[in-house]
Motif scaffolding. Structure first.
Motif, PDB file in Angstrom:
ATOM      1  N   SER A  55     -56.384 -22.416 -65.235  1.00 48.45           N
ATOM      2  CA  SER A  55     -56.055 -21.805 -63.946  1.00 48.45           C
ATOM      3  C   SER A  55     -54.580 -21.992 -63.551  1.00 48.45           C
ATOM      4  O   SER A  55     -54.118 -21.371 -62.589  1.00 48.45           O
ATOM      5  N   LEU A  56     -53.848 -22.828 -64.291  1.00 44.21           N
ATOM      6  CA  LEU A  56     -52.436 -23.074 -63.968  1.00 44.21           C
ATOM      7  C   LEU A  56     -51.551 -21.940 -64.480  1.00 44.21           C
ATOM      8  O   LEU A  56     -51.830 -21.329 -65.512  1.00 44.21           O
ATOM      9  N   THR A  57     -50.454 -21.702 -63.749  1.00 40.39           N
ATOM     10  CA  THR A  57     -49.481 -20.680 -64.169  1.00 40.39           C
ATOM     11  C   THR A  57     -48.158 -21.297 -64.611  1.00 40.39           C
ATOM     12  O   THR A  57     -47.245 -20.583 -65.013  1.00 40.39           O
ATOM     13  N   SER A  58     -48.048 -22.619 -64.507  1.00 35.77           N
ATOM     14  CA  SER A  58     -46.859 -23.334 -64.983  1.00 35.77           C
ATOM     15  C   SER A  58     -47.229 -24.805 -65.151  1.00 35.77           C
ATOM     16  O   SER A  58     -48.267 -25.258 -64.658  1.00 35.77           O
ATOM     17  N   LEU A  92     -51.373 -21.653 -71.970  1.00 31.99           N
ATOM     18  CA  LEU A  92     -52.229 -22.721 -71.462  1.00 31.99           C
ATOM     19  C   LEU A  92     -51.346 -23.832 -70.905  1.00 31.99           C
ATOM     20  O   LEU A  92     -50.756 -24.603 -71.659  1.00 31.99           O
ATOM     21  N   PHE A  93     -51.244 -23.893 -69.587  1.00 38.22           N
ATOM     22  CA  PHE A  93     -50.338 -24.842 -68.954  1.00 38.22           C
ATOM     23  C   PHE A  93     -51.055 -26.151 -68.618  1.00 38.22           C
ATOM     24  O   PHE A  93     -52.284 -26.240 -68.682  1.00 38.22           O
ATOM     25  N   ALA A  94     -50.265 -27.155 -68.255  1.00 30.73           N
ATOM     26  CA  ALA A  94     -50.835 -28.494 -68.112  1.00 30.73           C
ATOM     27  C   ALA A  94     -50.227 -29.257 -66.948  1.00 30.73           C
ATOM     28  O   ALA A  94     -49.094 -29.008 -66.535  1.00 30.73           O
ATOM     29  N   THR A  95     -51.012 -30.221 -66.474  1.00 30.74           N
ATOM     30  CA  THR A  95     -50.505 -31.254 -65.574  1.00 30.74           C
ATOM     31  C   THR A  95     -50.368 -32.528 -66.385  1.00 30.74           C
ATOM     32  O   THR A  95     -51.313 -32.946 -67.060  1.00 30.74           O
TER      33      THR A  95
END
Length: 332
Positions: A55-58, A92-95
Motif C-alpha cells: 500500500s506504500l507509494t514511497s 514494492l516500497f518499505a518502512t
C-alpha cells in the motif's frame, strides 16, 4: 487490492578493521582498492526491521525512532532497490526502522552494522534465499564495511577483479575463538566532522602517500594471517597498529591536510604504549573518527580498561569480545 506485508527484523554487529579499507576503485559498486581484514565485535550492534508494504507509494526510514529526511531516505531507497530488483518487485516500497546500539557516524562502524542488518532483513522478508557470500556483495553497496559485518570472528573482504561485483565479497578467515578482546575508548560520541567517504576520496586524490597504500596492505595481510592462526596477539597487534597509523598518515599528508584525531585520542595512544611498557599486550587501532580501540587479551581486558577509566571515565570505556554472524530477531 488487498494490502500485503513482507517483513523481517535482523541484528548485525559492528566490525573493526585491523587491515584497513581506505579507497574505492569503483564508487558506484563500492569496489575497494585492496583487501581488508576485520574483527566482528559483540558490544555494538544495529537492529533493523524492514516492512515491505504493497500500500506504500514511497519508502519511509526511521533511525533511532526519528523520521529521516529525503536525503537520508534516498540512500536507504537505493539500497532497497537492489533487493526489489532481485525480487522483481520494483514498486514494492518499505518502512525501515533501524536502532543503532552504537554512536552513529562516530567512527565506530555504525554504517557497517546498519547495512548488514538491513541486507539480512530484506533477504528474509522477501524470501530471496541469497547465500551469505552473495549477500555480502549486496551489503557492500550500502557501506563497504557492511560486507564484513554479516559475519562473525575475523573476516576478510576480497577486493575482487576489475568491475566484477560478484568477486568482491567477504568470508570468515578465523572464528576468533581464543583469548582476545578489544577495549573501546570513546573519546567523542558525536558525528565526526569529516565524513568517511569524503575523507577517503580526498585522501586518495591528494595524498602523495596513497600510491604506497596497496603494497603496504598486501604486505600486512601476508604477515597478519599466519599470526592470527597462531593466536599470536603481539604480532597481530603490532601489524594492526602500524597499518592504522599508515592510514592516518595518509590523511595528514592530504592536501589540505586533515585528521580524525582529537587531543584525547593522543592521550589514549600514550596510555596504550605505557601498558606495553608494563608488559601488557595492548595495541591500538583507529578508523575514521577520534575513538581508539585497543586489541588485547580477553584475560587482560579489565586491566586495560582500568588504565583508561581514571582519565576518561567508566562510561567511556567498553570491553568487546569477538561477535557473531548477523542473525534474525523475533519481532516483538
Amino acid at each position: 487490492m488487498t494490502k500485503q506485508l513482507f517483513s523481517a527484523k535482523f541484528r548485525a554487529h559492528t566490525n573493526i578493521a585491523l587491515i584497513k579499507y581506505w579507497g574505492k576503485r569503483n564508487k558506484e559498486l563500492f569496489l575497494p582498492v585492496t583487501n581488508s581484514l576485520s574483527l566482528t565485535l559483540d558490544a555494538f550492534y544495529t537492529d533493523t526491521e524492514v516492512e515491505f508494504d504493497t500500500s506504500l507509494t514511497s519508502d519511509v526510514f526511521y533511525l533511532d525512532g526519528v523520521l529521516q529526511n529525503d536525503f537520508h531516505t534516498a540512500k536507504v531507497s537505493r539500497f532497497l532497490d537492489l533487493f526489489r530488483k532481485e525480487a522483481n518487485r520494483p514498486n514494492l516500497f518499505a518502512t525501515v526502522r533501524s536502532i543503532n546500539h552504537v554512536p552513529t557516524a562516530a567512527g565506530l562502524a555504525s554504517s557497517a552494522s546498519a547495512f548488514a542488518a538491513l541486507a539480512g532483513a530484506c533477504n528474509l522478508a522477501l524470501d530471496l534465499a541469497i547465500d551469505t557470500q552473495t549477500l555480502s556483495t549486496f551489503a557492500r553497496q550500502g557501506s563497504g564495511s557492511a560486507s564484513r559485518s554479516l559475519l562473525g570472528g575475523f573476516v576478510e573482504w576480497h577486493k575482487g577483479q576489475g568491475d566484477d561485483s560478484a568477486s568482491s565479497y567477504a568470508e570468515v578467515f578465523d572464528d576468533a575463538d581464543w583469548d582476545l578482546a578489544m577495549v573501546f575508548v570513546i573519546i567523542n560520541r558525536q558525528a565526526k566532522k569529516v565524513d568517511s567517504r569524503l575523507g577517503m576520496e580526498h585522501t586518495n586524490e591528494t595524498s602523495p602517500f596513497y600510491e604506497l597504500w596497496p603494497r603496504e596492505v598486501a604486505k600486512d595481510l601476508e604477515k597478519i594471517k599466519p599470526a592470527i592462526k597462531a593466536h599470536d596477539i603481539d604480532t597481530v597487534g603490532t601489524i594492526a597498529e602500524h597499518n592504522a597509523m599508515k592510514m592516518h598518515a595518509m590523511t595528514i599528508a592530504a592536501n589540505p591536510s586533515f585528521t580524525y584525531w582529537e587531543p584525547g585520542s593522543i592521550e589514549a595512544m600514550q596510555i596504550v604504549r605505557r601498558l606495553r611498557e608494563e608488559g601488557i599486550s595492548a595495541y591500538l587501532t583507529m578508523d575514521a573518527g577520534p575513538n581508539v580501540k585497543v586489541l588485547c587479551r580477553a584475560s587482560e581486558a579489565e586491566r586495560v580498561k582500568a588504565a583508561f577509566v581514571s582519565r576518561f571515565g567508566e562510561e567511556q570505556i567498553v570491553i568487546a569480545k569477538p561477535g557473531p554472524n548477523a542473525y534474525p530477531l523475533d519481532k516483538e
